[in-house]
Design a protein around this motif. Structure first.
Motif, PDB file in Angstrom:
ATOM      1  N   GLU A   1      -1.528  -1.032  11.519  1.00  0.00           N
ATOM      2  CA  GLU A   1      -1.366  -2.402  11.033  1.00  0.00           C
ATOM      3  C   GLU A   1      -1.430  -3.418  12.172  1.00  0.00           C
ATOM      4  N   ALA A   2      -0.910  -3.056  13.337  1.00  0.00           N
ATOM      5  CA  ALA A   2      -0.889  -3.981  14.475  1.00  0.00           C
ATOM      6  C   ALA A   2      -2.290  -4.337  14.942  1.00  0.00           C
ATOM      7  N   ASN A   3      -3.236  -3.428  14.725  1.00  0.00           N
ATOM      8  CA  ASN A   3      -4.614  -3.660  15.146  1.00  0.00           C
ATOM      9  C   ASN A   3      -5.571  -3.651  13.954  1.00  0.00           C
TER      10      ASN A   3
ATOM     11  N   ASN B   1      -8.174  -4.602  11.043  1.00  0.00           N
ATOM     12  CA  ASN B   1      -9.306  -5.509  10.892  1.00  0.00           C
ATOM     13  C   ASN B   1      -9.078  -6.401   9.672  1.00  0.00           C
ATOM     14  N   GLU B   2     -10.031  -7.255   9.362  1.00  0.00           N
ATOM     15  CA  GLU B   2      -9.847  -8.233   8.282  1.00  0.00           C
ATOM     16  C   GLU B   2      -9.578  -7.545   6.949  1.00  0.00           C
ATOM     17  N   ALA B   3     -10.325  -6.487   6.655  1.00  0.00           N
ATOM     18  CA  ALA B   3     -10.134  -5.773   5.397  1.00  0.00           C
ATOM     19  C   ALA B   3      -8.745  -5.152   5.329  1.00  0.00           C
ATOM     20  N   GLU B   4      -8.308  -4.547   6.406  1.00  0.00           N
ATOM     21  CA  GLU B   4      -7.006  -3.883   6.433  1.00  0.00           C
ATOM     22  C   GLU B   4      -5.861  -4.891   6.356  1.00  0.00           C
TER      23      GLU B   4
ATOM     24  N   GLY C   1      -1.339  -6.920   3.549  1.00  0.00           N
ATOM     25  CA  GLY C   1      -0.731  -8.122   2.993  1.00  0.00           C
ATOM     26  C   GLY C   1      -0.164  -7.871   1.605  1.00  0.00           C
ATOM     27  N   LYS C   2      -0.943  -7.214   0.755  1.00  0.00           N
ATOM     28  CA  LYS C   2      -0.488  -6.923  -0.606  1.00  0.00           C
ATOM     29  C   LYS C   2       0.609  -5.866  -0.626  1.00  0.00           C
ATOM     30  N   ILE C   3       0.461  -4.853   0.227  1.00  0.00           N
ATOM     31  CA  ILE C   3       1.476  -3.800   0.279  1.00  0.00           C
ATOM     32  C   ILE C   3       2.799  -4.365   0.788  1.00  0.00           C
ATOM     33  N   ASN C   4       2.770  -5.214   1.790  1.00  0.00           N
ATOM     34  CA  ASN C   4       3.998  -5.810   2.323  1.00  0.00           C
ATOM     35  C   ASN C   4       4.674  -6.701   1.290  1.00  0.00           C
TER      36      ASN C   4
ATOM     37  N   HIS D   1       9.989   1.357   6.926  1.00  0.00           N
ATOM     38  CA  HIS D   1       8.755   1.795   7.575  1.00  0.00           C
ATOM     39  C   HIS D   1       7.715   2.159   6.520  1.00  0.00           C
ATOM     40  N   LYS D   2       6.483   2.174   6.936  1.00  0.00           N
ATOM     41  CA  LYS D   2       5.403   2.629   6.062  1.00  0.00           C
ATOM     42  C   LYS D   2       4.328   3.261   6.934  1.00  0.00           C
ATOM     43  N   GLU D   3       3.589   4.175   6.349  1.00  0.00           N
ATOM     44  CA  GLU D   3       2.467   4.789   7.049  1.00  0.00           C
ATOM     45  C   GLU D   3       1.348   5.020   6.036  1.00  0.00           C
ATOM     46  N   PHE D   4       0.127   4.677   6.461  1.00  0.00           N
ATOM     47  CA  PHE D   4      -1.027   4.803   5.575  1.00  0.00           C
ATOM     48  C   PHE D   4      -2.211   5.363   6.341  1.00  0.00           C
TER      49      PHE D   4
END
Length: 211
Positions: free
Chosen positions: A84-86, A88-91, A96-99, A115-118
């Protein structure tokens, strides 16, 4: 005290998220069609495919990230962890929606998701993931599992690749339709990915975790 009052005044009920919460309370899973729009699915699929074509994915393993073991007889997908820290625009659209969902769940259900991991996941033709539970003997932090499908609009039932969730009453087969989001209790519901009989199955899979 003033900050708490402002937070209460700012809260706006989200009907979609409320439906997800009701589903989780009643049946321990929720299926949301078009959680991501066709345009959002397209940009996310493009992001996945660009990284897959660049050979950045690796063979999936069983076990948690600190104790992994590759076993092709159990699962056959290829994955790439998302950062998430890096992003791209799509991610950024995805996170944004998941948060937004996570924040809502924490405010209304006090789940304590910290925490979350994807990761992206690609299942080539002939691959599958046998029946399992999304929790580990040495790590019970996963509370909710989430799968979002990024396939083309013309995904056919004959292609296979269904997610099967095993409830007390039935085995529920869920087609991996684009934009569809499935969320379920990680430590309760066993599930599997049926054999992909044609094409490649694209998704983002992840977990919402405590502590």
């Amino acid at each position: 005290m003033t900050e708490e009052l402002f937070e209460q005044l700012e809260f706006v009920e989200n009907p979609l998220f409320e439906t997800i919460i009701d589903d989780l309370l009643q049946q321990q899973f929720s299926i949301v069609n078009d959680f991501f729009s066709s345009e959002e699915v397209e940009v996310l699929r493009h992001s996945l495919m660009a990284k897959y074509d660049a050979d950045r994915f690796k063979k999936s393993a069983i076990g948690n990230r600190t104790n992994e073991e590759i076993d092709k007889s159990i699962r056959g997908d290829f994955i790439l962890w998302m950062d998430e820290a890096n992003a791209n625009e799509a991610e950024r659209i995805f996170f944004g929606k998941i948060n937004e969902l996570v924040n809502y769940l924490n405010k209304t259900c006090f789940l304590g998701i910290l925490h979350k991991e994807f990761h992206y996941a690609v299942y080539p033709t002939g691959t599958y993931y046998k029946r399992h539970l999304d929790t580990f003997q040495n790590d019970d932090r996963r509370k909710l599992s989430i799968v979002c499908y990024l396939n083309e609009d013309n995904w056919l039932r004959e292609n296979g690749g269904e997610l099967t969730i095993y409830t007390e009453k039935e085995a529920l087969n869920i087609l991996p339709l684009p934009g569809r989001l499935v969320i379920f209790e990680s430590q309760v519901l066993e599930h599997e990915v049926k054999v992909v009989k044609a094409s490649e199955r694209f998704s983002i899979t992840g977990w919402l975790k405590t502590r």
